[in-house]
Design a protein around this motif. Sequence first.
Motif, short mmCIF file in Angstrom:
data_model
loop_
_atom_site.label_atom_id
_atom_site.label_comp_id
_atom_site.label_asym_id
_atom_site.label_seq_id
_atom_site.Cartn_x
_atom_site.Cartn_y
_atom_site.Cartn_z
N UNK A 8 0.88 -1.17 0.00
CA UNK A 8 0.00 0.00 0.00
C UNK A 8 0.92 1.22 0.00
N UNK A 36 -6.67 -7.75 14.55
CA UNK A 36 -6.11 -8.37 13.34
C UNK A 36 -4.85 -7.62 12.90
N UNK B 53 -6.81 -2.89 -2.68
CA UNK B 53 -6.71 -3.77 -1.52
C UNK B 53 -7.27 -3.21 -0.22
N UNK B 56 -9.63 -5.54 1.60
CA UNK B 56 -8.89 -6.62 2.27
C UNK B 56 -8.33 -6.12 3.61
N UNK B 65 -10.35 -12.20 0.11
CA UNK B 65 -9.14 -12.94 -0.24
C UNK B 65 -8.53 -12.36 -1.52
N UNK B 66 -7.19 -12.35 -1.53
CA UNK B 66 -6.45 -11.89 -2.71
C UNK B 66 -6.38 -13.03 -3.72
N UNK B 72 -9.65 -8.99 -5.85
CA UNK B 72 -10.07 -9.52 -4.55
C UNK B 72 -11.44 -10.17 -4.66
#
Lengths: 311, 102
Positions: A8, A36, B53, B56, B65-66, B72
């Motif tokens: 990212x 997480x 992403x 995610x 999930x990738x 995704x």
Amino acid sequence: MDGKFIKFGKNLVTTDEFVAEGHSFCVGCGEALALRLACKALGKDVIIANATGCIEICTSPLPVTSWRVPWIHTLFENTGAEISGIEAGLKILMKKGKMPERDIKCVAVAGDGGTSDIGMQALSGAFERKHDFLYLCFDNEAYMNTGIQRSSATPYGASTTTAPAGKLSIGQTTWKKNMAEIAVAHDIPYVATACPSYPFDLINKVKKGGEVKGPAYVHIFSPCPTGWRYPTDLAIEIGRLAVETGIFPLYEVENGRYKLNIDRPKLRPVEEYLKPQGRFRHLLDGEIAKIQEHVNEEYAKLKAKVACFAA
Amino acid sequence: MTEKRLKTGPDFIWRDMEVGNIVTEAGSAALRRTGDWRSQRPIIDKERCNKCGLCWLYCPDVAIKLLEDGYYETDLFYCKGCGICAKVCTREAITMIEEEEE
Ligand SMILES: Cc1ncc(C[n+]2csc(CCOP(=O)(O)OP(=O)(O)O)c2C)c(N)n1
Ligand code: SF4
Ligand code: SF4
Ligand SMILES: [Mg+2]
């Protein structure tokens, strides 16, 4: 676990999940997301001591567990003591050659009730003895797991089941206890505040806290749709609003030196944060103004501390 | 994975417990379906997705999930239908639709 990363911008985030899917946190739980991300920051070489609360309950429904790293359930009142013992035990085993020398992070995980109320004494002792550990407080601002009872971290004006709003009360009548400042007062090397709406900042802080030698404390703002009564898709917005209104500023204190990580030239009005949440729905303008005044004051104090160390 | 380990919820009785309440497999909660909590489901529009992403990254339930091709996909075995992924998507590539009774 395949050790892959997703990129990212300049941030890499591991695809490894140390807390397995299939956990029973509520729909849209901000605490689940915070956990997480924090576990991604810590990696696999950890031992986690986890006080009772949503995290413990939702990740350990017998006969299964979500944990993919060593984990032990602690009582509320002894999390600090237990992580101290784990750290001291590992140290002595390595010294005596009973296990190979390696870096294992000792991490305590607890809710706001488990930290700012019940676990405070053991935590204060662990800070004072300078154990090498990281303490993560996941602050959803009440005893959520048992049904939204107030804690000393519940904010002024919030309605809870033990301090409900009604004709004679606005709900919580005391200001939120500032646990991060209490940690700072112990003169430990690292204290920070974080929020999952700012995932890279959270990951960096948990990583730093884990790497620092000596005690470290990270206070993680964890939006809770069930207890705060907002729609399940709003966790990220609520977290951003808490930061952008100055209600929950993101800062770090490294060896006593303060640094603000996000500093908007102008704070948003607290009303924008309070309005979407059912727990504040009853607040009238006068109370909202009072909260605004308090936030302004606290934010100014924090800025003054940051200014002490500028340049 | 033995038959015994797969039992959860009402099928699981005290006799199925390991001695000392020991849990023998790390991450075994992944056996639990949480997708049946869902009242709405996310639909990802590949045409609009730019593979950033964020969905995610922000999913509290590890339910995105990738894929090999960088796109995704939602994992409906776990997705609880909170709608966070749809909210954080900057390209409006995710929409939430009502689940229907089966
Ligand atoms: C000494 C003790 N008192 C009460 C309880 C019941 N109890 C279990 S979880 C919980 C709430 C914990 O609140 P908090 O620490 O804020 O964590 P959260 O559930 O909000 O994440 C309570 C009161 C307990 N387990 N032990
Ligand atoms: S009560 Fe709140 S913190 Fe606990 S699992 Fe539910 S949403 Fe998460
Ligand atoms: S709706 Fe919620 S649980 Fe489902 S994939 Fe999106 S963020 Fe994850
Ligand atoms: Mg709590």
